[in-house]
Design an enzyme around this catalytic site. Structure first.
Site, PDB file in Angstrom:
ATOM      1  N   LYS A   1      -6.911   3.491  -2.798  1.00 53.50           N
ATOM      2  CA  LYS A   1      -7.261   3.458  -1.378  1.00 53.50           C
ATOM      3  C   LYS A   1      -7.537   4.876  -0.883  1.00 53.50           C
ATOM      4  O   LYS A   1      -6.823   5.812  -1.227  1.00 53.50           O
ATOM      5  CB  LYS A   1      -6.113   2.815  -0.604  1.00 53.50           C
ATOM      6  CG  LYS A   1      -6.268   2.766   0.901  1.00 53.50           C
ATOM      7  CD  LYS A   1      -5.068   2.031   1.507  1.00 53.50           C
ATOM      8  CE  LYS A   1      -4.999   2.147   3.029  1.00 53.50           C
ATOM      9  NZ  LYS A   1      -3.815   1.454   3.584  1.00 53.50           N
TER      10      LYS A   1
ATOM     11  N   LYS B   1     -10.114   0.281  -1.846  1.00 53.83           N
ATOM     12  CA  LYS B   1      -9.939  -0.005  -0.422  1.00 53.83           C
ATOM     13  C   LYS B   1     -10.306   1.246   0.367  1.00 53.83           C
ATOM     14  O   LYS B   1      -9.793   2.337   0.100  1.00 53.83           O
ATOM     15  CB  LYS B   1      -8.500  -0.420  -0.119  1.00 53.83           C
ATOM     16  CG  LYS B   1      -8.239  -0.655   1.378  1.00 53.83           C
ATOM     17  CD  LYS B   1      -6.830  -1.174   1.622  1.00 53.83           C
ATOM     18  CE  LYS B   1      -6.495  -1.231   3.113  1.00 53.83           C
ATOM     19  NZ  LYS B   1      -5.132  -1.762   3.365  1.00 53.83           N
TER      20      LYS B   1
ATOM     21  N   ASP C   1       0.865  -1.187   0.000  1.00 55.22           N
ATOM     22  CA  ASP C   1       0.000   0.000   0.000  1.00 55.22           C
ATOM     23  C   ASP C   1       0.900   1.234   0.000  1.00 55.22           C
ATOM     24  O   ASP C   1       1.494   1.576   1.026  1.00 55.22           O
ATOM     25  CB  ASP C   1      -0.890   0.024   1.248  1.00 55.22           C
ATOM     26  CG  ASP C   1      -1.998  -1.020   1.221  1.00 55.22           C
ATOM     27  OD1 ASP C   1      -1.889  -1.988   0.442  1.00 55.22           O
ATOM     28  OD2 ASP C   1      -2.960  -0.864   1.999  1.00 55.22           O
TER      29      ASP C   1
END
Length: 225
Positions: free
Chosen positions: A158, A187, A94
């Site tokens: 995300k 996400k 991430d």
């Protein structure tokens, strides 16, 4: 969408990213992830090997953050951190995109930053998520960030680090899904504290949730099953 606790657990990246997290804290999160069978454990890269070793007999993934939480590190630093994280066992990365360059309108630099990390991650057949930090962006910038994440060949976009002024919102996830269509997964992370929060974000279009309070939410889900 109605989800039982077992189904909901596989949306969860069970997360521990605090600067003062100790080895005992990380081991506790790993134990919780095993008990509740979450999708992953998400940690800072220092802990990648510890998490990987303790999860190797499960299907629970090891996730590491890169360029976290500001995104203003050099691309070379992000690529290297992604590489060593994967060498230590990370299955998913991430990364935080370069927020300053995004807000400056330097879209080429943003895409190049994402693409370089994506190339490193994908050559190892791993997953890349890009954190765009919605709390710092206008509506237009959020749309642009999603499009640039797609252009950079990431697998997920995300919402948040959880370390800025706010986290995931239903409105942001809906906007991201509308912008992305089916080109990329989403996400939602940051500020997810209840079962209602989790379900509402999934219904808005989230494919994964980054949650430090996974146990509380999954216990709430179990009680409602």
């Amino acid at each position: 969408m109605k989800l039982n606790g077992k189904e909901l657990s596989k949306y969860m990246d069970h997360t521990m990213l605090q600067a003062d997290a100790s080895k005992d804290d990380i081991l506790k999160v790993i134990s919780e992830a095993k008990e509740y069978d979450t999708a992953s454990v998400c940690v800072n890269s220092y802990w990648a090997d510890l998490v990987h070793e303790n999860l190797k007999d499960t299907d629970i993934k090891t996730v590491c953050v890169v360029g976290f939480p500001l995104g203003a590190m050099s691309t070379k630093a992000k690529v290297y951190e992604a590489k060593i994280s994967m060498d230590d066992g990370a299955d998913e990365i991430d990364m935080v995109l370069n927020i300053g360059e995004l807000k400056q309108g330097n879209t080429e630099a943003v895409v190049q930053d994402i693409s370089a990390v994506a190339k490193e991650v994908h050559q190892d057949s791993k997953i890349l998520k890009v954190i765009i930090e919605n709390a710092l962006l206008t509506e237009s910038e959020k749309e642009t960030a999603v499009k640039l994440t797609i252009d950079g060949k990431a697998d997920f976009v995300k919402t948040s680090t959880g370390f800025s002024t706010s986290g995931a919102t239903v409105e942001d996830v809906k906007l991201m899904r509308k912008t992305a269509g089916n080109k990329i997964q989403i996400k939602a992370a940051g500020g997810i504290h209840s079962l209602d929060d989790a379900v509402n974000l999934i219904n808005a279009g989230a494919d994964r949730l980054g949650v430090s309070g996974s146990v509380k939410i999954l216990e709430e889900a179990k009680a409602s099953d």
